[in-house]
Design a protein around this motif. Structure first.
Motif, PDB file in Angstrom:
ATOM      1  N   ARG A 406      -2.462 -30.841  34.191  1.00  0.00           N
ATOM      2  CA  ARG A 406      -2.634 -31.752  35.418  1.00  0.00           C
ATOM      3  C   ARG A 406      -2.999 -30.866  36.734  1.00  0.00           C
ATOM      4  O   ARG A 406      -3.648 -31.269  37.604  1.00  0.00           O
ATOM      5  N   MET A 407      -1.970 -29.860  37.003  1.00  0.00           N
ATOM      6  CA  MET A 407      -1.942 -29.059  38.125  1.00  0.00           C
ATOM      7  C   MET A 407      -2.909 -27.736  38.057  1.00  0.00           C
ATOM      8  O   MET A 407      -2.934 -27.072  38.830  1.00  0.00           O
ATOM      9  N   ASP A 408      -3.283 -27.766  36.610  1.00  0.00           N
ATOM     10  CA  ASP A 408      -4.097 -26.601  36.552  1.00  0.00           C
ATOM     11  C   ASP A 408      -3.698 -25.287  36.768  1.00  0.00           C
ATOM     12  O   ASP A 408      -3.903 -24.563  37.528  1.00  0.00           O
ATOM     13  N   LEU A 409      -2.366 -24.991  36.177  1.00  0.00           N
ATOM     14  CA  LEU A 409      -1.480 -23.830  36.653  1.00  0.00           C
ATOM     15  C   LEU A 409      -1.701 -22.639  35.551  1.00  0.00           C
ATOM     16  O   LEU A 409      -1.925 -22.719  34.337  1.00  0.00           O
ATOM     17  N   ASP A 433      -0.961 -28.393  16.645  1.00  0.00           N
ATOM     18  CA  ASP A 433      -1.177 -27.895  18.157  1.00  0.00           C
ATOM     19  C   ASP A 433      -2.457 -27.988  18.501  1.00  0.00           C
ATOM     20  O   ASP A 433      -2.882 -28.447  19.638  1.00  0.00           O
ATOM     21  N   ILE A 434      -3.624 -27.754  17.666  1.00  0.00           N
ATOM     22  CA  ILE A 434      -5.187 -27.769  18.144  1.00  0.00           C
ATOM     23  C   ILE A 434      -5.289 -29.246  18.363  1.00  0.00           C
ATOM     24  O   ILE A 434      -5.935 -29.664  19.417  1.00  0.00           O
ATOM     25  N   SER A 435      -4.856 -30.052  17.564  1.00  0.00           N
ATOM     26  CA  SER A 435      -5.054 -31.399  17.780  1.00  0.00           C
ATOM     27  C   SER A 435      -4.510 -32.038  18.900  1.00  0.00           C
ATOM     28  O   SER A 435      -5.154 -32.849  19.676  1.00  0.00           O
ATOM     29  N   PHE A 436      -3.268 -31.860  19.307  1.00  0.00           N
ATOM     30  CA  PHE A 436      -2.722 -32.545  20.406  1.00  0.00           C
ATOM     31  C   PHE A 436      -2.981 -31.500  21.760  1.00  0.00           C
ATOM     32  O   PHE A 436      -2.784 -32.228  22.892  1.00  0.00           O
ATOM     33  N   LEU A 437      -3.386 -30.477  21.708  1.00  0.00           N
ATOM     34  CA  LEU A 437      -3.615 -29.837  22.965  1.00  0.00           C
ATOM     35  C   LEU A 437      -5.087 -29.849  23.283  1.00  0.00           C
ATOM     36  O   LEU A 437      -5.523 -29.797  24.524  1.00  0.00           O
ATOM     37  N   ARG A 438      -5.841 -30.132  22.534  1.00  0.00           N
ATOM     38  CA  ARG A 438      -7.470 -30.197  22.889  1.00  0.00           C
ATOM     39  C   ARG A 438      -7.788 -31.506  23.894  1.00  0.00           C
ATOM     40  O   ARG A 438      -8.804 -31.471  24.409  1.00  0.00           O
ATOM     41  N   SER A 439      -7.017 -32.434  23.882  1.00  0.00           N
ATOM     42  CA  SER A 439      -7.294 -33.466  24.879  1.00  0.00           C
ATOM     43  C   SER A 439      -6.669 -33.142  26.059  1.00  0.00           C
ATOM     44  O   SER A 439      -6.950 -34.162  27.335  1.00  0.00           O
ATOM     45  N   ILE A 440      -5.975 -32.236  26.404  1.00  0.00           N
ATOM     46  CA  ILE A 440      -5.531 -31.823  27.652  1.00  0.00           C
ATOM     47  C   ILE A 440      -6.564 -31.298  28.742  1.00  0.00           C
ATOM     48  O   ILE A 440      -6.988 -30.251  28.208  1.00  0.00           O
ATOM     49  N   PRO A 441      -7.055 -31.750  29.798  1.00  0.00           N
ATOM     50  CA  PRO A 441      -8.044 -31.426  30.796  1.00  0.00           C
ATOM     51  C   PRO A 441      -7.462 -30.011  31.185  1.00  0.00           C
ATOM     52  O   PRO A 441      -6.422 -29.748  31.494  1.00  0.00           O
ATOM     53  N   ASN A 442      -8.448 -29.029  31.526  1.00  0.00           N
ATOM     54  CA  ASN A 442      -8.174 -27.626  32.237  1.00  0.00           C
ATOM     55  C   ASN A 442      -7.696 -26.762  31.247  1.00  0.00           C
ATOM     56  O   ASN A 442      -7.608 -25.659  31.687  1.00  0.00           O
ATOM     57  N   LEU A 443      -7.191 -27.055  29.901  1.00  0.00           N
ATOM     58  CA  LEU A 443      -6.510 -26.240  29.238  1.00  0.00           C
ATOM     59  C   LEU A 443      -7.670 -25.323  28.142  1.00  0.00           C
ATOM     60  O   LEU A 443      -8.435 -26.034  27.976  1.00  0.00           O
ATOM     61  N   ILE A 444      -7.382 -24.032  28.008  1.00  0.00           N
ATOM     62  CA  ILE A 444      -7.984 -23.351  27.138  1.00  0.00           C
ATOM     63  C   ILE A 444      -7.350 -22.836  25.951  1.00  0.00           C
ATOM     64  O   ILE A 444      -6.121 -22.525  26.071  1.00  0.00           O
ATOM     65  N   LEU A 445      -7.710 -23.212  24.839  1.00  0.00           N
ATOM     66  CA  LEU A 445      -7.160 -23.035  23.565  1.00  0.00           C
ATOM     67  C   LEU A 445      -7.829 -22.087  22.528  1.00  0.00           C
ATOM     68  O   LEU A 445      -8.963 -22.192  22.411  1.00  0.00           O
ATOM     69  N   THR A 464      -7.494 -15.191  33.913  1.00  0.00           N
ATOM     70  CA  THR A 464      -7.975 -16.699  34.222  1.00  0.00           C
ATOM     71  C   THR A 464      -7.076 -17.541  34.984  1.00  0.00           C
ATOM     72  O   THR A 464      -5.865 -17.350  34.833  1.00  0.00           O
ATOM     73  N   LYS A 465      -7.534 -18.465  35.725  1.00  0.00           N
ATOM     74  CA  LYS A 465      -6.583 -19.191  36.598  1.00  0.00           C
ATOM     75  C   LYS A 465      -6.495 -20.670  36.216  1.00  0.00           C
ATOM     76  O   LYS A 465      -6.501 -21.647  36.598  1.00  0.00           O
ATOM     77  N   HIS A 466      -6.265 -20.801  34.766  1.00  0.00           N
ATOM     78  CA  HIS A 466      -6.132 -21.756  34.020  1.00  0.00           C
ATOM     79  C   HIS A 466      -4.982 -21.701  33.021  1.00  0.00           C
ATOM     80  O   HIS A 466      -4.748 -20.609  32.577  1.00  0.00           O
TER      81      HIS A 466
END
Length: 619
Positions: A406-409, A433-445, A464-466
């Motif tokens: 949410r804070m894009d840290l 982890d792929i499944s539950f992390l893919r829904s998080i905005p700003n996150l790179i996986l 990277t700043k994300h």
């Protein structure tokens, strides 16, 4: 009594103290012999032999509920409940689980694989017993490392408030997996024994007459006793949660354990029995271990303590590869720091800790805290790397979403033990982890296919700043002597065209990419192989190219399908072809506002739905 003759724990209740001591020695020998062949959790089980024997001597399983925190130290419990003949199958397919398993035995009343659940479970059983007016004991065994977990402290708070009858056996061996750290650990070490208090309590109860005068006198003496108790044991952590306390007692002295367990059994309300043990007792290599090397072991040589399987000279574990890359980056950037929730040994961060002691932080078994702390460290100007096993990252989903995403840290997360881990079973398979992390905005996986790509992804992550996640499996891969770094374009995939006339497309990720390519070459096949090294974002341009080839596409993933790489590909394919029209909230966080205004802004109001239907109906 022969170990293989034990079919039920009631069989040990008629043994003498001397016979119980012999049984303890036999069990230790049995554990060492068997675990040296199968692998498993050695140190914790060697340390809890006498405690488990005393528990089954005093209490009556399965009527009485015995809950082992995490469950990895339940091997002795398994032996005493008639499962010794199955130890050759430990942690093998269709064999004996390395944890408590309800389907395995009626003596296993609870299942866990993660730390700090036992106290909440014990309170749940105590509530069920009392509400249904039943009569049985509830005993939770929890180690010092697990006691520092946030869930344990939440449970202690509620247990102290509800005051239901239950016994908490606090197994204090001054070490969980890695060395314990933090305020709770320091508080625990201040606890001292009070022989005067214990003897006074027993003498008052036995000698006073059971009449009005005796009751009044008991109240007076009880007040004096409580003041003595508070003064002699320094008002320990448990008293602050309104819990009674016995101990500490020698955790390898069976008569003493039986005596204190019997006293706890007679106690009304919750009580903590503080037991001091030596982790790894009976096997010198495990006893001398200060870093958690003998916590979970692969098959080993009993005489030398050396593992039976050694890595080839040109290979390293994925954990070591990531750690080596992190060290090189830390040498060039003083703001790079490393954080681990009690897995310094498992995540191979001990070398980093030695080189950069002021930039290494082991926060104990507290994954949620580790993530949020890392987020604030990044806001303070540092560049944190947090190493967490995939299975344990599930516990920090809220923090990954709410605090980082949410804070894009700019926090780098190393997701260790991603994918199937095998022996430890359901609780440890890192396939979600792929499944539950893919829904998080700003996150790179992402996930590398080899060591070189691991270094490059790590380098890219710190540039990277994300929030940037790099997942990597249990096991090892080939390495080169030199570590060099190159940026990888975020979301880009790699394409390998093998043969002149490809018949199919295989999209995969991780070490399987090279294995697939090798198999295609070996069998003289013609195919296109895609290294989908990013799960979020995906390479939409390459996807479009692949769809236009009109070849069958196979998405080969070794994690859960729902929400995984195949879901990402199908979502994009549908976006292009538009067979199914989807209305929903896009990949971002929704700001504040009335529900009506937000539905309209996000195009999920009914007007938007029917407008969409009308638009496509006209087409």
């Amino acid at each position: 009594m022969q170990i293989y003759d034990i079919k039920d724990p009631s069989q040990i209740k008629n043994l003498s103290m001397k016979q119980l001591d012999v049984l303890a020695q036999d069990i230790r020998h049995f554990l060492i012999q068997n675990i040296s062949k199968t692998g498993g959790h050695l140190s914790s089980n060697l340390g809890i032999v006498e405690i488990t024997i005393a528990m089954h001597y005093v209490f009556s399983s399965p009527k009485d509920k015995m809950i082992f925190d995490v469950g990895h130290q339940s091997y002795v419990h398994k032996i005493l409940t008639g499962r010794s003949t199955k130890f050759a199958t430990l942690r093998k397919l269709n064999g004996l689980s390395g944890y408590q398993k309800r389907s395995e035995s009626p003596h296993d009343c609870w299942e866990a694989g993660h730390s700090s659940t036992s106290l909440s479970a014990a309170l749940g059983y105590a509530i069920a017993r009392d509400v249904q007016h039943q009569n049985y004991e509830v005993i939770a065994v929890i180690g010092d490392g697990a006691l520092a977990g946030g869930m344990s402290l939440e449970a202690l708070n509620d247990i102290g408030a509800q005051k239901r009858k239950m016994i908490i056996i606090f197994n204090d061996n001054a070490m969980s997996i890695s060395k314990n750290r933090g305020g709770v650990e320091k508080r625990i070490t201040s606890i001292r024994s009070s022989h005067l208090y214990r003897s006074m309590k027993n003498d008052i109860k036995v000698t006073l007459p059971h009449n009005k005068m005796g009751d009044e006198t008991l109240k007076v003496f009880s007040s004096i006793r409580d003041r003595i108790k508070s003064g002699l044991i320094d008002a320990p952590l448990f008293q602050e949660f309104n819990l009674d306390y016995l101990g500490p007692v020698d955790g390898h002295n069976i008569p003493a354990l039986i005596k204190v367990f019997e006293a706890a059994k007679e106690h009304d309300g919750p009580i903590v029995v503080h037991v001091r043990t030596k982790k790894g007792k009976g096997y010198r290599y495990a006893e001398q271990d200060k870093i958690g090397q003998w916590h979970g072991v692969s098959p080993f040589n009993i005489q030398t303590g050396q593992p039976l399987m050694k890595l080839p000279i040109n290979e390293k574990t994925w954990s070591n590869i990531i750690s080596d890359g992190l060290i090189e980056l830390a040498k060039k950037n003083k703001d790079v720091v490393a954080i681990t929730p009690a897995m310094a040994q498992g995540s191979k961060l001990l070398k980093f800790a030695k080189l950069f002691p002021d930039r290494f932080f082991d926060c104990g078994i507290a994954e949620e805290h580790a993530i949020t702390m890392a987020g604030a460290m990044s806001l303070g100007g540092l560049r944190p790397f947090v190493s967490i096993y995939s299975s344990f990252l599930q516990r920090a989903y809220d923090q990954m979403n709410h605090d980082l995403g949410r804070m894009d840290l700019p926090v780098v997360i190393g997701i260790d033990r991603a994918g199937l881990v095998g022996d430890d079973g359901e609780t440890h398979q890192g396939v979600f982890d792929i499944s539950f992390l893919r829904s998080i905005p700003n996150l790179i996986l992402s996930q590398p296919k080899d060591a070189k790509e691991a270094y490059d992804l790590l380098y890219t992550a710190f540039a990277t700043k994300h929030p940037f996640c790099i997942r990597y499996p249990r096991g090892q891969t080939a390495v080169t002597d030199k570590i060099d770094f190159h940026l990888i374009s975020i979301g880009s995939w790699e394409r390998f065209d093998i043969g002149s006339d490809p018949k199919a497309i295989i999209i995969s990720y991780g070490p399987d990419v090279d294995r697939i390519i090798h198999t295609i070459h070996e069998n003289n096949l013609s195919m296109i192989v895609v290294n989908a090294r990013f799960f979020k974002p995906i390479d939409q341009e390459m996807c479009k190219e692949l769809f236009n080839l009109d070849l069958p596409i196979y998405v080969y993933e070794t994690d859960v399908k729902i929400g995984g790489l195949s879901s990402a590909v199908l979502e994009y394919q549908n976006e292009i072809e538009n067979h199914i029209h989807i209305l929903g909230i896009d990949d971002h966080y929704v700001q504040h506002g009335s529900i009506r205004s937000l539905r309209k802004k996000e195009h999920i109001d009914l007007e938007s739905l029917f407008r969409e239907i009308e638009r496509y109906g006209q087409d």
